[in-house]
Design a protein around this motif. Structure first.
Motif, PDB file in Angstrom:
ATOM      1  N   PRO B 409      40.192  45.414  32.995  1.00  0.00           N
ATOM      2  CA  PRO B 409      40.844  44.312  32.283  1.00  0.00           C
ATOM      3  C   PRO B 409      42.102  43.843  33.013  1.00  0.00           C
ATOM      4  CG  PRO B 409      40.296  46.075  30.762  1.00  0.00           C
ATOM      5  CD  PRO B 409      40.038  46.603  32.139  1.00  0.00           C
ATOM      6  N   GLY B 410      42.255  42.548  33.135  1.00  0.00           N
ATOM      7  CA  GLY B 410      43.477  42.014  33.725  1.00  0.00           C
ATOM      8  C   GLY B 410      43.627  42.286  35.213  1.00  0.00           C
ATOM      9  N   GLU B 411      42.535  42.456  35.909  1.00  0.00           N
ATOM     10  CA  GLU B 411      42.588  42.777  37.335  1.00  0.00           C
ATOM     11  C   GLU B 411      42.861  41.512  38.159  1.00  0.00           C
ATOM     12  OE1 GLU B 411      42.209  45.810  38.310  1.00  0.00           O
ATOM     13  OE2 GLU B 411      41.640  45.822  40.408  1.00  0.00           O
ATOM     14  N   PRO B 412      43.852  41.559  39.058  1.00  0.00           N
ATOM     15  CA  PRO B 412      44.124  40.365  39.852  1.00  0.00           C
ATOM     16  C   PRO B 412      43.208  40.289  41.069  1.00  0.00           C
ATOM     17  CG  PRO B 412      45.682  42.076  40.386  1.00  0.00           C
ATOM     18  CD  PRO B 412      44.780  42.646  39.320  1.00  0.00           C
ATOM     19  N   ASP B 413      43.358  39.223  41.844  1.00  0.00           N
ATOM     20  CA  ASP B 413      42.711  39.081  43.147  1.00  0.00           C
ATOM     21  C   ASP B 413      43.129  40.312  43.974  1.00  0.00           C
ATOM     22  OD1 ASP B 413      42.514  38.519  45.977  1.00  0.00           O
ATOM     23  OD2 ASP B 413      42.369  36.399  45.510  1.00  0.00           O
ATOM     24  N   TYR B 414      42.179  41.096  44.445  1.00  0.00           N
ATOM     25  CA  TYR B 414      42.577  42.384  45.018  1.00  0.00           C
ATOM     26  C   TYR B 414      43.193  42.250  46.401  1.00  0.00           C
ATOM     27  CZ  TYR B 414      38.869  43.034  48.481  1.00  0.00           C
ATOM     28  OH  TYR B 414      38.053  42.910  49.572  1.00  0.00           O
ATOM     29  N   LEU B 415      43.025  41.065  47.028  1.00  0.00           N
ATOM     30  CA  LEU B 415      43.621  40.870  48.346  1.00  0.00           C
ATOM     31  C   LEU B 415      45.030  40.285  48.248  1.00  0.00           C
ATOM     32  CD1 LEU B 415      40.739  39.508  50.607  1.00  0.00           C
ATOM     33  CD2 LEU B 415      41.847  41.742  50.679  1.00  0.00           C
ATOM     34  N   THR B 416      45.166  39.283  47.371  1.00  0.00           N
ATOM     35  CA  THR B 416      46.448  38.587  47.306  1.00  0.00           C
ATOM     36  C   THR B 416      47.314  39.050  46.142  1.00  0.00           C
ATOM     37  OG1 THR B 416      45.608  36.876  45.832  1.00  0.00           O
ATOM     38  CG2 THR B 416      45.319  36.511  48.200  1.00  0.00           C
ATOM     39  N   ASN B 417      46.700  39.797  45.227  1.00  0.00           N
ATOM     40  CA  ASN B 417      47.372  40.230  44.006  1.00  0.00           C
ATOM     41  C   ASN B 417      47.740  39.094  43.060  1.00  0.00           C
ATOM     42  OD1 ASN B 417      47.613  42.915  43.302  1.00  0.00           O
ATOM     43  ND2 ASN B 417      49.825  42.703  43.076  1.00  0.00           N
ATOM     44  N   GLU B 418      47.231  37.902  43.339  1.00  0.00           N
ATOM     45  CA  GLU B 418      47.468  36.768  42.453  1.00  0.00           C
ATOM     46  C   GLU B 418      46.534  36.837  41.260  1.00  0.00           C
ATOM     47  OE1 GLU B 418      48.579  33.133  44.220  1.00  0.00           O
ATOM     48  OE2 GLU B 418      50.090  34.713  44.526  1.00  0.00           O
ATOM     49  N   PRO B 419      46.854  36.093  40.202  1.00  0.00           N
ATOM     50  CA  PRO B 419      45.884  35.964  39.104  1.00  0.00           C
ATOM     51  C   PRO B 419      44.614  35.270  39.592  1.00  0.00           C
ATOM     52  CG  PRO B 419      48.034  35.094  38.463  1.00  0.00           C
ATOM     53  CD  PRO B 419      48.100  35.368  39.927  1.00  0.00           C
ATOM     54  N   MET B 420      43.560  35.376  38.805  1.00  0.00           N
ATOM     55  CA  MET B 420      42.280  34.793  39.196  1.00  0.00           C
ATOM     56  C   MET B 420      42.144  33.343  38.740  1.00  0.00           C
ATOM     57  SD  MET B 420      40.777  37.153  40.880  1.00  0.00           S
ATOM     58  CE  MET B 420      39.174  36.379  41.058  1.00  0.00           C
ATOM     59  N   ASP B 421      43.253  32.707  38.462  1.00  0.00           N
ATOM     60  CA  ASP B 421      43.227  31.326  37.951  1.00  0.00           C
ATOM     61  C   ASP B 421      42.454  30.391  38.868  1.00  0.00           C
ATOM     62  OD1 ASP B 421      46.702  31.519  36.839  1.00  0.00           O
ATOM     63  OD2 ASP B 421      44.840  32.226  35.913  1.00  0.00           O
ATOM     64  N   GLU B 422      42.731  30.492  40.179  1.00  0.00           N
ATOM     65  CA  GLU B 422      42.129  29.521  41.104  1.00  0.00           C
ATOM     66  C   GLU B 422      40.623  29.684  41.181  1.00  0.00           C
ATOM     67  OE1 GLU B 422      43.765  26.985  42.228  1.00  0.00           O
ATOM     68  OE2 GLU B 422      45.523  27.824  41.204  1.00  0.00           O
ATOM     69  N   ALA B 423      40.150  30.913  40.971  1.00  0.00           N
ATOM     70  CA  ALA B 423      38.702  31.150  41.025  1.00  0.00           C
ATOM     71  C   ALA B 423      37.999  30.300  39.971  1.00  0.00           C
ATOM     72  CB  ALA B 423      38.396  32.626  40.790  1.00  0.00           C
ATOM     73  N   PHE B 424      38.448  30.452  38.730  1.00  0.00           N
ATOM     74  CA  PHE B 424      37.783  29.717  37.660  1.00  0.00           C
ATOM     75  C   PHE B 424      38.115  28.234  37.728  1.00  0.00           C
ATOM     76  CE2 PHE B 424      35.662  33.208  35.892  1.00  0.00           C
ATOM     77  CZ  PHE B 424      36.478  34.320  36.056  1.00  0.00           C
ATOM     78  N   GLY B 425      39.285  27.930  38.265  1.00  0.00           N
ATOM     79  CA  GLY B 425      39.610  26.527  38.503  1.00  0.00           C
ATOM     80  C   GLY B 425      38.592  25.901  39.438  1.00  0.00           C
ATOM     81  N   ALA B 426      38.261  26.629  40.496  1.00  0.00           N
ATOM     82  CA  ALA B 426      37.295  26.110  41.458  1.00  0.00           C
ATOM     83  C   ALA B 426      35.945  25.874  40.794  1.00  0.00           C
ATOM     84  CB  ALA B 426      37.150  27.086  42.625  1.00  0.00           C
ATOM     85  N   ILE B 427      35.540  26.804  39.973  1.00  0.00           N
ATOM     86  CA  ILE B 427      34.240  26.673  39.309  1.00  0.00           C
ATOM     87  C   ILE B 427      34.195  25.415  38.442  1.00  0.00           C
ATOM     88  CG2 ILE B 427      32.766  27.685  37.531  1.00  0.00           C
ATOM     89  CD1 ILE B 427      32.346  29.057  40.124  1.00  0.00           C
ATOM     90  N   VAL B 428      35.221  25.247  37.596  1.00  0.00           N
ATOM     91  CA  VAL B 428      35.139  24.114  36.671  1.00  0.00           C
ATOM     92  C   VAL B 428      35.333  22.785  37.379  1.00  0.00           C
ATOM     93  CG1 VAL B 428      35.758  25.451  34.631  1.00  0.00           C
ATOM     94  CG2 VAL B 428      37.565  24.351  35.966  1.00  0.00           C
ATOM     95  N   LYS B 429      36.042  22.828  38.511  1.00  0.00           N
ATOM     96  CA  LYS B 429      36.241  21.562  39.227  1.00  0.00           C
ATOM     97  C   LYS B 429      34.982  21.164  39.990  1.00  0.00           C
ATOM     98  CE  LYS B 429      41.175  22.286  39.946  1.00  0.00           C
ATOM     99  NZ  LYS B 429      42.146  22.867  40.902  1.00  0.00           N
TER     100      LYS B 429
END
Lengths: 223, 571
Positions: B409-429
């Protein structure tokens, strides 16, 4: 695991449902509810109810699979890379196997009303209290347990909960947990069950009358 | 009813009746029924199938009154999160109250398909005894019944064509339920008992398969051995879907060649499942049918990459694949290179509580590279990166169902340690056709802002352990006009967020919120504003007063539940 999120951060004043006291108590800044996820020594996922979101039917199936892989390995089936890889997997699963000899180690725990069984490592405990508390965290609401940190006795053991902790011994009898010395318990326990207190009335603490045995087995089936 | 002379456009009743009898789509029927009273009546008299996706949204009496001619019912009950033990036992969704009304209203009922309903043995017996032409029973994720109920069904349903039991909480008392099928029953077309643990009488099964010449779907359970499987397949070469038994016991009474030969005669087989305990030793027996397979379910087989490759190189036509993460990223590479027509992939975790690496972002990328037609994905993984998901979106812009479960739960991007916001942003865009989205990992309100701004076709949304404030939920509730089902757990969304969806709830099927920051006051406010919603709070023993730990909100024309247990409070 580092957590930086806060409750209803900029959202507004009515985020005060969970007061500061609670935040301090938990220390991590997590809400009471997400503290259901509490990191433990083995990495933690097992503490959260219903997470990861895998259907209970599938989870039960996987438990059975792991058991079978162990037998597979003993039979020595296969001989190429593919099945060697599978053996490797089942080696890891071995550590979490249901031990059927009654020696200390992992035993299966079922709770009335829950189709999923879980496993608990009896080696990790040296008394009934810690075992019962661990089970409370695993099966009953974690938030309740946190409130009970301050309590001395687990409700599963003192009869104040609607559930009691029972175990099946080497002879196949179901007994209430807590009456024999811990070491003796370790030597004889095969598996555990968190039973509804109302169903457990037929069980006597120190002995199990032989003619009551079929009845408790029937109780299990009719769940 | 004669055409009214003052309404020259009124069509003859007979014409309407015959035309409507041809319309099968429920959606079309629903639209047509709104045109005028004549059409409403023509539609309701001619309807044969009704689908009730929330059993509490309507009462059986209302259904029976509106649709007098129903022959087939689909009924869904508990909220989906009951699959994960979040809904207490005895919550409801008991099918009996429906059966009681149907016994009088639809004595000729032929089909019943139930999902997440509570079904007792008594109800199964009631069904078997009160509906004499009953043909098809499908139970998916139901519970409360045992093999005794199945005995009743097979004994009394003389015209049985379908018995489909999937993933149910069956109290398997063993016994010989299959032997109760009458000797003269030859109508069976679908038999699925894969989810039962106990042995069935093989003689009864063999005899049944042998005499049911229209049998097309057969899914047996783990107790059926390879030898037995061979005998069954030889009796039913016209099968289109087969669920195997266990591959554990070695073949005894026949050879691998004979088994393979049996498979090779099944020219219509397009779906395979089962495969418990399968190893490289016996996998080759299915090679003859691989070329025709469109759906392969290996999600109960702990296969590695090498075994998977073995099969997939022969499965050029595969459209749907379910696997365990034991195949690893290497196995997924095979998927990408062998199955260019793949449309659906589901990767399940073999050991959800073990943090050993199952599959990662690398496997996901491999699949997306090789399978541009991918539109449905369910992916359980231990780690993920924003960059990988963005690339996946570019490779597969046709996603309709995107369900990504990062298991911590709540795991960030394991390389950048950023939230996964951009991932799902990319999907919906990138994916305009997205209808279903399940998110995971560490997410701030930004992810939800993306979703609200771009996912305009989103219908089903599931979120856990995510978001930073009420804004998150508000973005989605205000931005996504086609929402039908929203499920939220363990997120910091409070009353304001709940109330932000006011405009949506009547056009949605349901909202589930658990372990969030919602209070009973907030729920009461919602209930007061929206009388046509049921706002139900599931009381939690250890919960604080005032906090609403589990909330289930749904539109209904049936009013508050009359069968609610004491721990369900309708506000």
């Amino acid at each position: 695991m580092e957590t930086t999120f806060r409750l209803s951060g900029g959202g507004g004043g009515d985020g005060g449902d969970y007061g500061d006291d609670d935040e301090l108590e938990l220390g991590l800044g997590l809400s009471l509810t997400s503290a259901a996820y509490a990191p433990s020594s083995n990495g933690a996922l097992s503490q959260v109810v219903g997470w990861p979101p895998v259907k209970t039917y599938r989870m039960n199936s996987l438990v059975n699979q792991a058991k079978f892989s162990k037998n597979e390995e003993e039979k020595g089936v296969g001989g190429n890379d593919g099945s060697k890889k599978k053996k490797k997997n089942s080696n890891k699963n071995d550590e979490k196997m249901v031990k059927e000899t009654g020696h200390s180690g992992f035993v299966k725990v079922n709770m009335d009303g829950l189709p999923i069984g879980r496993k608990v490592d009896l080696n990790a405990h040296d008394c009934y209290e810690t075992l019962a508390q661990a089970l409370e965290i695993m099966f009953l609401k974690a938030s309740s347990s946190i409130r009970r940190e301050k309590q001395q006795h687990s409700r599963l053991l003192d009869g104040s909960s609607e559930f009691v902790l029972t175990y099946e011994d080497k002879e196949g009898d179901w007994m209430l947990v807590g009456d024999v010395p811990w070491r003796m318990f370790l030597g004889t326990v095969k598996r555990l069950r968190i039973m509804k207190t109302s169903d457990a009335n037929g069980l006597a603490p120190r002995y199990q009358e032989k003619n009551q045995k079929p009845k408790s087995k029937q109780l299990e089936l009719r769940r | 009813m004669d055409p009214d002379l003052t309404k020259p456009w009124a069509l003859p009743e007979e014409f309407l009746k015959r035309t409507f009898a041809l319309i099968n789509s429920d959606k079309d029927r629903n639209s047509a029924s709104l045109v005028c009273k004549d059409w409403y009546n023509a539609e309701r008299f001619s309807r044969r199938h009704v689908s009730i996706r929330n059993c509490y949204s309507v009462s059986p009496e209302i259904v029976a009154a509106r649709f007098p001619g129903i022959r087939s019912v689909t009924l869904k009950g508990k909220p989906r999160f009951s699959d994960f033990n979040l809904v207490p036992e005895d919550w409801g969704a008991d099918v009996q109250s429906w059966l009681s009304v149907f016994a009088a209203a639809y004595p000729f009922l032929e089909e019943l398909r139930l999902k997440r309903m509570a079904v007792s043995d008594e109800s199964l017996e009631y069904l078997a005894m009160n509906f004499h032409g009953f043909k098809a029973l499908s139970l998916l994720s139901c519970d409360g019944f045992s093999t005794i109920g199945l005995e009743a069904i097979v004994t009394h349903c003389k015209n049985l064509t379908e018995l489909d039991l999937q993933e149910n909480g069956i109290d398997d008392l063993g016994g010989d339920w299959l032997s109760y099928v009458p000797e003269n029953l030859t109508s069976l077309e679908v038999l699925n008992f894969a989810a039962l643990d106990s042995e069935v009488s093989f003689d009864a099964l063999e005899s049944l398969v042998s005499r049911c010449k229209s049998l097309r779907v057969l899914k047996v359970n783990r107790k059926i051995s390879l030898d037995q499987l061979r005998r069954l397949i030889e009796l039913a070469p016209k099968l289109t879907e087969l669920g195997t038994g266990s591959f554990a016991e070695d073949l005894v009474s026949s050879s691998v060649t004979e088994l393979e030969s049996a498979f090779s005669k099944c020219r219509d087989l397009h779906t395979l499942s089962g495969f418990w305990d399968v190893t490289l030793l016996y996998l080759p027996v299915i090679f003859p049918v691989c070329g025709n397979l469109t759906f392969l379910n290996l999600s109960y087989a702990t296969l590695g990459a090498i075994e998977l490759e073995c099969i997939l190189t022969r499965c050029k036509s595969l459209r749907r694949l379910w696997v365990l993460d034991t195949v690893g990223d290497e196995g997924l590479e095979m998927v990408g290179s062998c199955c260019p027509l793949l449309e659906e992939l589901r990767v399940f975790p073999a050991d959800p509580f073990n943090q050993e690496l199952g599959v990662t972002e690398s496997g996901f990328l491999s699949v997306s590279n090789g399978c541009p037609n991918l539109h449905y994905v369910l992916y359980f993984c231990q780690r993920m990166t924003n960059a990988a998901v963005a690339t996946v979106a570019q490779n597969c812009p046709n996603f309709t169902h995107f369900r990504l479960c990062i298991m911590s739960p709540g795991e960030p991007d394991y390389l950048t340690n950023e939230p996964m916001d951009e991932a799902f942003g990319a999907i919906v865009k990138t994916c305009p056709n997205l209808r279903r989205l399940s998110v995971s990992g560490r997410l701030t309100d930004l992810a939800f802002e993306y979703i609200g701004n771009h996912a305009k076709n989103l219908e089903t949304f599931s979120v856990a352990f995510a978001g930073t404030s009420d804004l998150g939920m508000e973005y989605v509730m205000r931005g996504c006009p086609k929402l039908r089902r929203v499920e939220i757990r363990d997120c910091p969304f409070g009353d304001n967020a709940l109330l932000s969806g006011l405009a949506q709830y009547e056009s949605m099927r349901s909202l589930w919120m658990s372990a969030c920051n919602v209070t009973t006051d907030g729920c009461k406010k919602l209930a007061d504003e929206m009388p046509r919603l049921n706002v139900e709070v599931i009381k939690d023993d250890g919960g604080e007063d005032g906090s609403a730990d589990k909330v289930y909100i749904y539109r209904t024309v049936a009013g508050p539940r009359t069968d609610a247990p004491p721990f369900v409070v309708t506000l």
